[in-house]
Design an enzyme around this catalytic site. Structure first.
Site, mmCIF file in Angstrom:
data_model
loop_
_atom_site.group_PDB
_atom_site.id
_atom_site.type_symbol
_atom_site.label_atom_id
_atom_site.label_comp_id
_atom_site.label_asym_id
_atom_site.label_seq_id
_atom_site.Cartn_x
_atom_site.Cartn_y
_atom_site.Cartn_z
ATOM 1 N N ASP A 150 -22.963 -27.510 85.679
ATOM 2 C CA ASP A 150 -24.033 -28.212 84.892
ATOM 3 C C ASP A 150 -23.599 -29.407 84.113
ATOM 4 O O ASP A 150 -22.545 -29.437 83.197
ATOM 5 C CB ASP A 150 -24.560 -27.208 83.902
ATOM 6 C CG ASP A 150 -26.016 -27.815 83.246
ATOM 7 O OD1 ASP A 150 -26.794 -27.069 83.495
ATOM 8 O OD2 ASP A 150 -25.840 -28.373 82.148
ATOM 9 N N ARG A 167 -42.398 -25.671 101.337
ATOM 10 C CA ARG A 167 -41.191 -26.448 101.361
ATOM 11 C C ARG A 167 -40.513 -25.720 102.421
ATOM 12 O O ARG A 167 -40.184 -24.568 102.448
ATOM 13 C CB ARG A 167 -40.199 -26.549 100.184
ATOM 14 C CG ARG A 167 -39.282 -27.601 100.369
ATOM 15 C CD ARG A 167 -38.393 -27.573 99.005
ATOM 16 N NE ARG A 167 -37.340 -28.258 99.253
ATOM 17 C CZ ARG A 167 -36.180 -28.162 98.863
ATOM 18 N NH1 ARG A 167 -36.126 -27.163 97.730
ATOM 19 N NH2 ARG A 167 -34.953 -28.942 98.845
ATOM 20 N N ASN A 205 -41.891 -22.742 97.344
ATOM 21 C CA ASN A 205 -40.465 -23.266 97.598
ATOM 22 C C ASN A 205 -39.783 -21.818 97.518
ATOM 23 O O ASN A 205 -39.670 -21.475 96.594
ATOM 24 C CB ASN A 205 -40.002 -24.149 96.709
ATOM 25 C CG ASN A 205 -38.580 -24.439 97.129
ATOM 26 O OD1 ASN A 205 -37.987 -24.076 98.177
ATOM 27 N ND2 ASN A 205 -38.101 -25.355 96.276
ATOM 28 N N GLY A 260 -32.088 -34.399 87.991
ATOM 29 C CA GLY A 260 -31.976 -33.790 86.778
ATOM 30 C C GLY A 260 -30.997 -34.733 86.202
ATOM 31 O O GLY A 260 -31.069 -35.268 84.808
ATOM 32 N N ILE A 261 -29.848 -35.009 86.823
ATOM 33 C CA ILE A 261 -28.878 -36.047 86.234
ATOM 34 C C ILE A 261 -29.189 -37.453 86.331
ATOM 35 O O ILE A 261 -29.130 -38.149 85.330
ATOM 36 C CB ILE A 261 -27.658 -35.962 87.124
ATOM 37 C CG1 ILE A 261 -26.970 -34.308 87.144
ATOM 38 C CG2 ILE A 261 -26.383 -36.797 86.691
ATOM 39 C CD1 ILE A 261 -25.892 -34.072 88.010
ATOM 40 N N LYS A 277 -40.150 -20.507 93.846
ATOM 41 C CA LYS A 277 -40.523 -21.448 92.774
ATOM 42 C C LYS A 277 -42.178 -21.765 93.408
ATOM 43 O O LYS A 277 -42.320 -22.027 94.548
ATOM 44 C CB LYS A 277 -39.961 -22.753 92.919
ATOM 45 C CG LYS A 277 -38.451 -22.627 92.069
ATOM 46 C CD LYS A 277 -37.940 -24.043 92.038
ATOM 47 C CE LYS A 277 -36.429 -23.700 91.942
ATOM 48 N NZ LYS A 277 -35.775 -25.029 92.505
ATOM 49 N N GLY A 321 -28.165 -30.186 93.799
ATOM 50 C CA GLY A 321 -27.588 -30.701 94.846
ATOM 51 C C GLY A 321 -27.898 -32.342 94.969
ATOM 52 O O GLY A 321 -28.673 -32.852 93.957
ATOM 53 N N HIS A 348 -33.304 -33.564 100.924
ATOM 54 C CA HIS A 348 -33.830 -34.184 99.948
ATOM 55 C C HIS A 348 -34.925 -35.295 100.456
ATOM 56 O O HIS A 348 -35.266 -36.383 99.627
ATOM 57 C CB HIS A 348 -33.018 -34.978 98.959
ATOM 58 C CG HIS A 348 -32.204 -34.097 98.355
ATOM 59 N ND1 HIS A 348 -30.707 -34.151 97.976
ATOM 60 C CD2 HIS A 348 -32.374 -32.761 97.835
ATOM 61 C CE1 HIS A 348 -30.296 -33.584 97.194
ATOM 62 N NE2 HIS A 348 -31.047 -32.159 97.212
ATOM 63 N N ARG A 371 -21.151 -27.894 95.195
ATOM 64 C CA ARG A 371 -20.750 -28.159 96.653
ATOM 65 C C ARG A 371 -19.468 -29.160 96.537
ATOM 66 O O ARG A 371 -19.755 -30.275 95.868
ATOM 67 C CB ARG A 371 -21.893 -28.482 97.479
ATOM 68 C CG ARG A 371 -22.961 -27.427 97.832
ATOM 69 C CD ARG A 371 -24.054 -28.114 98.825
ATOM 70 N NE ARG A 371 -25.147 -27.422 98.479
ATOM 71 C CZ ARG A 371 -26.239 -27.873 98.382
ATOM 72 N NH1 ARG A 371 -26.554 -29.073 98.472
ATOM 73 N NH2 ARG A 371 -27.416 -27.056 98.008
ATOM 74 N N GLU A 414 -41.209 -33.430 93.697
ATOM 75 C CA GLU A 414 -41.049 -32.948 95.243
ATOM 76 C C GLU A 414 -42.609 -32.217 95.345
ATOM 77 O O GLU A 414 -43.096 -32.218 96.236
ATOM 78 C CB GLU A 414 -40.270 -32.182 95.373
ATOM 79 C CG GLU A 414 -38.906 -32.916 95.421
ATOM 80 C CD GLU A 414 -37.434 -32.365 95.534
ATOM 81 O OE1 GLU A 414 -37.056 -32.113 94.448
ATOM 82 O OE2 GLU A 414 -37.032 -32.118 96.777
HETATM 83 P P1 AMP Z 1 -32.342 -30.620 89.001
HETATM 84 O O1 AMP Z 1 -31.590 -29.690 90.136
HETATM 85 O O2 AMP Z 1 -32.877 -31.806 89.412
HETATM 86 O O3 AMP Z 1 -32.962 -29.642 88.142
HETATM 87 O O4 AMP Z 1 -31.067 -31.183 87.959
HETATM 88 C C1 AMP Z 1 -29.967 -30.349 87.566
HETATM 89 C C2 AMP Z 1 -28.803 -31.020 86.739
HETATM 90 O O5 AMP Z 1 -29.340 -31.851 85.997
HETATM 91 C C3 AMP Z 1 -27.863 -30.196 86.167
HETATM 92 O O6 AMP Z 1 -26.412 -30.622 86.442
HETATM 93 C C4 AMP Z 1 -28.205 -30.547 84.621
HETATM 94 O O7 AMP Z 1 -27.004 -30.316 83.875
HETATM 95 C C5 AMP Z 1 -28.375 -32.118 84.740
HETATM 96 N N1 AMP Z 1 -29.206 -32.424 83.650
HETATM 97 C C6 AMP Z 1 -30.454 -32.016 83.058
HETATM 98 N N2 AMP Z 1 -30.594 -32.553 81.781
HETATM 99 C C7 AMP Z 1 -29.480 -33.593 81.699
HETATM 100 C C8 AMP Z 1 -29.111 -34.272 80.285
HETATM 101 N N3 AMP Z 1 -29.875 -34.364 79.446
HETATM 102 N N4 AMP Z 1 -27.950 -34.784 80.552
HETATM 103 C C9 AMP Z 1 -27.190 -34.552 81.461
HETATM 104 N N5 AMP Z 1 -27.375 -33.988 82.565
HETATM 105 C C10 AMP Z 1 -28.591 -33.171 82.752
#
Ligand code: AMP
Length: 394
Positions: free
Chosen positions: A279, A87, A10, A327-328, A17, A208, A176, A237, A381
């Site tokens: 974050d 990707r 990617n 992640g969230i 990545k 995103g 996505h 964004r 992914e």
């Molecule tokens: P990604 O782009 O899928 O890696 O997601 C990144 C987002 O996931 C960032 O905003 C991180 O702060 C959030 N994230 C990862 N771990 C946690 C957690 N334990 N609690 C809250 N948000 C998280």
């Protein structure tokens, strides 16, 4: 036949990545990131088994990084690499599925650059470097937009003159797609339903963010549009704003288009609202310590997400469940509960304990008994790109 290995790549404008995916194993044999490519402090980080390592590649470009990666990949794959999955962010209307890379496909990706001027040139740079380094392997392009090519016209057209769509491709594409497809299939498996006969709302919440309505394995609507800026509040964004905002900022503040682009893409969302961070983890901590900006950023994020999910429900014949990922989505019980608090009209409700414990890459159901399914499904992914690549090797 022994299980096959696919290298998934990617490429961003200054990063790569990568993950080496074996079709028989859920863990990656090798994964990592090359970053700051083209700069004096370019570096390659990788992880193999439990071990991490890195190598400085001063002023190294995509090709340098991939060349350094080559022996690591060969060693981790036991000398048996079967293909490379790339990707690609934007496939326009041309690509409805993954495609084996050949000169015609490369040309079609190039033709899509006006729709993704930042992403597609970086993706192409990586593809060209990889083709030179791995000339004998099959290369496959997997598009973020392809899954959404099943949107009906009433969902993908903007209320703009038809000529803008026909002559300039101005329509909603969605992104996505690889993640929405992967988690909706896994969600159906977890629920014991056939993917071809099920209806899902999906919330992919990472840096995103987007929502998607998936019916019988097909995307029927999604929150991102012509570009990944439309829709939800994201890390940096803004998501949806009044389309007149551009004119307003130009008139009142004398801002240029470039300045407004930077504002909306890089300085807004959670970062802009909180004045603190993009974050979510940091914002949750700051909110717990009484930071007002962090608190309102989380409130706006969750309310806007709930509104988008309610809007997506218009595309479903019935609801088999809501899936959280990214992640969230995978790690934040707070965001999940605040979002669902706005969705009681859809009868959605969470089991408090299941919500709290379903974090850290765990899949599971978190809804309260007697309410519609709510699932947490970790996205993967890279694995989906590897599976799409394998499917085209025959
Ligand atoms: P990604 O782009 O899928 O890696 O997601 C990144 C987002 O996931 C960032 O905003 C991180 O702060 C959030 N994230 C990862 N771990 C946690 C957690 N334990 N609690 C809250 N948000 C998280």
């Amino acid at each position: 036949m022994p299980a096959r290995n696919i290298l998934v790549i990617n490429c961003g404008s200054s990063s790569i990545k990568f993950a080496l995916v074996n079709e028989a194993h859920s863990q990656f044999a090798l994964s990592g990131l090359a970053e700051r490519l083209g700069h004096h402090d370019a570096v390659l980080h990788w992880q193999r088994g439990g071990e991490r390592d890195s190598l400085m590649i001063p002023s190294g470009d995509h090709r340098t990084a991939l060349a350094q990666l080559l022996p690591l990949v060969q060693a981790a794959a036991g000398g048996k690499l079967h293909g490379i999955g790339h990707r690609v962010v934007h496939g326009g209307e041309h690509f409805t599925t993954a495609r084996r890379l050949d000169p015609a496909v490369m040309q079609a990706i190039r033709a899509t650059i006006p729709l993704a001027p930042l992403h597609n040139p970086a993706n192409l740079q990586g593809i060209e470097a990889a083709l030179k380094l791995f000339p004998d392997l099959p290369h496959v392009a997997v598009f973020d937009t392809a899954f959404h090519q099943t949107l009906p016209e009433h969902a993908y057209r903007y209320a703009l003159a038809e000529s803008l769509y026909r002559e300039h491709g101005v329509r909603r594409y969605g992104f996505h797609g690889t993640s929405h497809r992967f988690v909706s299939q896994r969600g159906a498996e977890l629920a014991g339903l056939s993917v071809g006969d099920s209806s899902w709302l999906v919330a992919h919440l990472g840096n995103g963010c987007s929502t998607c309505a998936v019916v019988n394995g097909q995307s029927r609507d999604t929150s991102m549009g012509l570009t990944p800026l439309e829709g939800l509040v994201m890390g940096t964004r803004s998501g949806d704003v009044d389309p007149n905002l551009h004119g307003h900022l130009a008139r009142v503040l004398g801002w240029s288009l470039e300045r407004i682009d930077t504002l909306l893409n890089k300085e807004s969302g959670l970062l802009g609202l909180s004045g603190l961070s993009n974050d979510m983890r940091s914002l949750e901590q700051a909110r717990a310590q009484g930071h007002a900006g962090a608190a309102i950023a989380i409130e706006v994020f969750c309310y806007r997400l709930a509104k988008s999910l309610a809007a997506m429900s218009c595309a479903l014949p019935h609801l088999d469940g809501l899936i959280f990922t990214g992640g969230i989505g995978e790690n934040s019980p707070l965001v999940r509960s605040k979002t669902l608090a706005h969705l009681s009209l859809l009868n959605l409700a969470l089991d408090k304990h299941a919500n709290a414990r379903t974090i850290g890459g765990v899949a599971g159901a978190i809804h309260a008994p007697g309410h519609p399914r709510v699932l947490v499904v970790p996205t993967n992914e890279e694995r989906q790109i590897a599976l799409d690549t394998l499917a085209l090797l025959h």
